[in-house]
Design an enzyme around this catalytic site. Structure first.
Site, PDB file in Angstrom:
ATOM      1  N   CYS A   2       0.826  -1.190   0.000  1.00 52.82           N
ATOM      2  CA  CYS A   2       0.000   0.000   0.000  1.00 52.82           C
ATOM      3  C   CYS A   2       0.867   1.248   0.000  1.00 52.82           C
ATOM      4  O   CYS A   2       2.097   1.180  -0.056  1.00 52.82           O
ATOM      5  CB  CYS A   2      -0.906   0.016   1.236  1.00 52.82           C
ATOM      6  SG  CYS A   2      -1.845  -1.509   1.471  1.00 52.82           S
ATOM      7  N   ILE A  52      -4.352  -7.650  -0.814  1.00 56.91           N
ATOM      8  CA  ILE A  52      -3.603  -8.902  -0.951  1.00 56.91           C
ATOM      9  C   ILE A  52      -4.167  -9.973  -0.016  1.00 56.91           C
ATOM     10  O   ILE A  52      -4.473 -11.088  -0.432  1.00 56.91           O
ATOM     11  CB  ILE A  52      -2.105  -8.691  -0.623  1.00 56.91           C
ATOM     12  CG1 ILE A  52      -1.495  -7.596  -1.516  1.00 56.91           C
ATOM     13  CG2 ILE A  52      -1.336 -10.000  -0.761  1.00 56.91           C
ATOM     14  CD1 ILE A  52      -1.408  -7.942  -2.975  1.00 56.91           C
TER      15      ILE A  52
END
Length: 630
Positions: A2, A52
């Site tokens: 991120c 994820i």
């Protein structure tokens, strides 16, 4: 994986929710799947998410603790989160999500800053303790995930990348001249500096706390070579196999498609072999090739792909370089010149077409002594021991100076060797591996710049790291040096920026803390044995890989720079370096830049590495610099 950003406003207002949105949007390539902001009177946090683990909205950030007394913006992966989560549940902690972010919140609530000792992963996060009015920011042990911060008068802000900080109003863009010198010596700006005077990096293995009284930075981890194992090589090889396999298996946990980078070298091939042993389905593998045979490793990658029946994908870099170079360079918010950034971008782009997570072999060379420079260094130290110090100190510099008057490749190598031999081992290691010689720098740099720099020299970074090591021998000390400088400043920056440019997460099992800490206990003679680099790692991979992969000459992720400057990128390079140069003219004598360019074009000398550094600096300057060099 991120992007995170934020600011504190203990003394004065810095921004609002729109400010946070702008900071987050600058990082959207790092996290295109979701975004969010948190703001109160004292702190603002922004997050952009690449999903994820736990793809539901429960995983969105910033995330609160169960009692809403803590809030976090987190970038990375915690590989042991499942075990930690089970421990927390057994203690009765009320976890609401199945992912790793809430685990950090819970551990901090129970253990404070000491929670970092339990986290095994790659991460950078900012956690706001609402009751204590304290911001806790941390970066992983080896520096896989980036964290920059701005300290400007009473203003404090942070982000995964500098570009997010630059969205704030009136951020000074004064350039650090010592960082410029560092860049041309190393091809990157080493921690904790950035190219900007008022922006810094949080070093790997460190955390900081920020509150109304100020900011404090603390180191929570370091690499120790102080305890050497006396176990047999066979036993240590078996242990290494077990640790590397476990670390690889941990990195295969994903709720999105997963694959691997495969160069055909020892490290990536070993990782693919371990992945294949843990998967019932074919592993998706990606490799990059070049038209010039001496830079092309695709045949070796295909050999490994065929052996393990992977779903293999190849891409050849040729006419794509000039068309994409400016765009690629923009992802680095400060000058960065490792030429392998180009193939790393393209292999990430290729992989992202198939997967969201790629596992790579990064770290094997630094942790287990795999680079050719370690052979060169061993040879130099052997020669250094053959000559009395008086001869080395007084005669060798004079001979080196004589050779420096010739432009031939042989004389340049002789000059570098004699200069290195005249110095102590740590300075010699710097001299041999520096990307610019003192002579080149002194001919290039303008007199006013040299005056501002005073007696500063980039070698101090190498020397300080070397002398900070507790290693029992020279090889241990230079491995420590590379793991504290080149690895986080060069290799990991390249992989992070180029993968994130394509919204791809890259995981590196050979950089797991367990692998690094175990390797640091190995005798140096098991890493570099009778001239064989990465000896014990090759022994660990021997049951998995053919000798043709294990013992072939290392190629590295190299690119045909010399040829590119005379062909593919000649036009764009000439425009930036010669016809429209701006940033370079502020620091360098431009007539000498032209001389270097002409000598390279006439094929009377190979200046490709230095020209590449200058090209990357100029491209960065055009995009990001509006400040004055200081």
């Amino acid at each position: 994986m991120c992007g995170i950003a934020g600011f504190t406003q203990f003394s004065a207002p810095v921004g609002n929710k729109k400010t946070l949105e702008q900071m987050g949007n600058a990082l959207i390539h790092r996290g295109p799947d979701a975004g969010g902001e948190y703001i109160d009177d004292l702190v603002g946090l922004a997050h952009r998410r690449l999903s994820i683990i736990d793809l539901s909205e429960l995983g969105n950030q910033p995330m609160f603790s169960h009692d809403r007394k803590l809030v976090i913006a987190f970038n990375g992966e915690i590989y042991n989160f499942s075990e930690l989560r089970e421990e927390l549940l057994a203690k009765g902690y009320p976890l609401k999500t199945p992912g790793d972010t809430e685990v950090i919140l819970a551990l901090y609530e129970l253990e404070g800053e000491a929670c970092l000792q339990k986290l095994n992963g790659m991460f950078a996060f900012a956690l706001w303790d609402i009751e204590k009015e304290k911001l806790f920011i941390a970066r992983d042990r080896i520096g896989k995930k980036p964290l920059y911060y701005l300290q400007d008068n009473d203003r404090f802000a942070f982000a995964s990348e500098i570009k997010a900080i630059l969205t704030l109003p009136n951020v000074p863009r004064d350039i650090r001249l010592d960082a410029v010198y560092d860049f041309f010596a190393y091809q990157y700006v080493p921690d904790p500096k950035s190219i900007f005077t008022h922006i810094h990096k949080l070093p790997p293995g460190h955390y900081m706390t920020v509150d109304a009284t100020g900011m404090k930075t603390t180191q929570y981890w370091d690499i120790s070579f102080g305890h050497t194992s006396h176990d047999s090589e066979a036993l240590l090889t078996k242990k290494l196999q077990e640790i590397a396999t476990q670390c690889t298996n941990q990195r295969m946990v994903s709720d999105v498609p997963l694959g691997a980078f495969l160069s055909g070298g020892v490290d990536s091939s070993g990782v693919v072999a371990m992945m294949s042993a843990n998967s019932d389905l074919p592993i998706k593998t990606c490799t990059i090739g070049f038209d010039e045979e001496k830079f092309n490793e695709t045949e070796f990658a295909k050999e490994v792909a065929d052996k393990y029946h992977t779903e293999h994908h190849e891409f050849t870099v040729h006419q794509n370089v000039a068309d994409n170079l400016e765009k690629i360079a923009e992802y680095f918010d400060e000058p960065f010149a490792d030429p392998s950034l180009v193939p790393t971008y393209f292999v990430s782009e290729l992989a992202r077409q198939e997967v969201t997570v790629a596992i790579a072999g990064d770290g094997g060379d630094e942790v287990f002594a795999g680079y050719e420079k370690y052979t060169t260094d061993a040879t130099e130290n052997m020669l250094r021991s053959k000559f009395p110090i008086t001869i080395r100190k007084h005669l060798f510099p004079k001979l080196a100076n004589m050779l420096s008057k010739s432009n031939s490749k042989l004389c340049r190598k002789g000059n570098s060797l004699l200069t290195s031999l005249s110095q102590e081992p740590e300075m010699g290691f710097y001299t041999t591996n520096s990307q610019i010689s003192d002579k080149q720098w002194n001919r290039l740099v303008k007199s006013d710049v040299k005056m501002k720099l005073g007696d500063y020299h980039p070698s101090q970074i190498t020397i300080d790291a070397y002398r900070n090591s507790d290693g029992p021998d020279h090889l241990s000390k230079i491995l420590y040096t590379d793991m504290k400088t080149y690895l986080p400043g060069g290799i990991l920056v390249k992989v992070d920026r180029m993968s994130m440019a394509n919204s791809l997460e890259v995981r590196a099992p050979l950089l797991d803390k367990d692998v690094i800490e175990f390797s640091a206990t190995l005798p140096s003679a098991m890493k570099y044995k009778n001239g064989e680099k990465k000896h014990i790692l090759k022994e660990a991979f021997k049951p998995m890989l053919p000798d043709g992969i294990l013992y072939r000459k290392k190629m590295g992720f190299s690119v045909p720079l010399a040829t590119w400057f005379r062909s593919e990128i000649k036009e764009i390079a000439e425009r930036h370096l010669i016809n429209q140069a701006q940033g370079l003219k502020a620091i360098f004598n431009h007539n000498y830049v032209k001389t270097l360019w002409n000598e390279h074009q006439n094929n009377t000398a190979d200046h490709s590495n230095l020209l590449w550094s200058m090209l990357m600096y100029e491209m960065w300057w055009v995009k990001y610099s509006q400040g004055e060099a200081k």
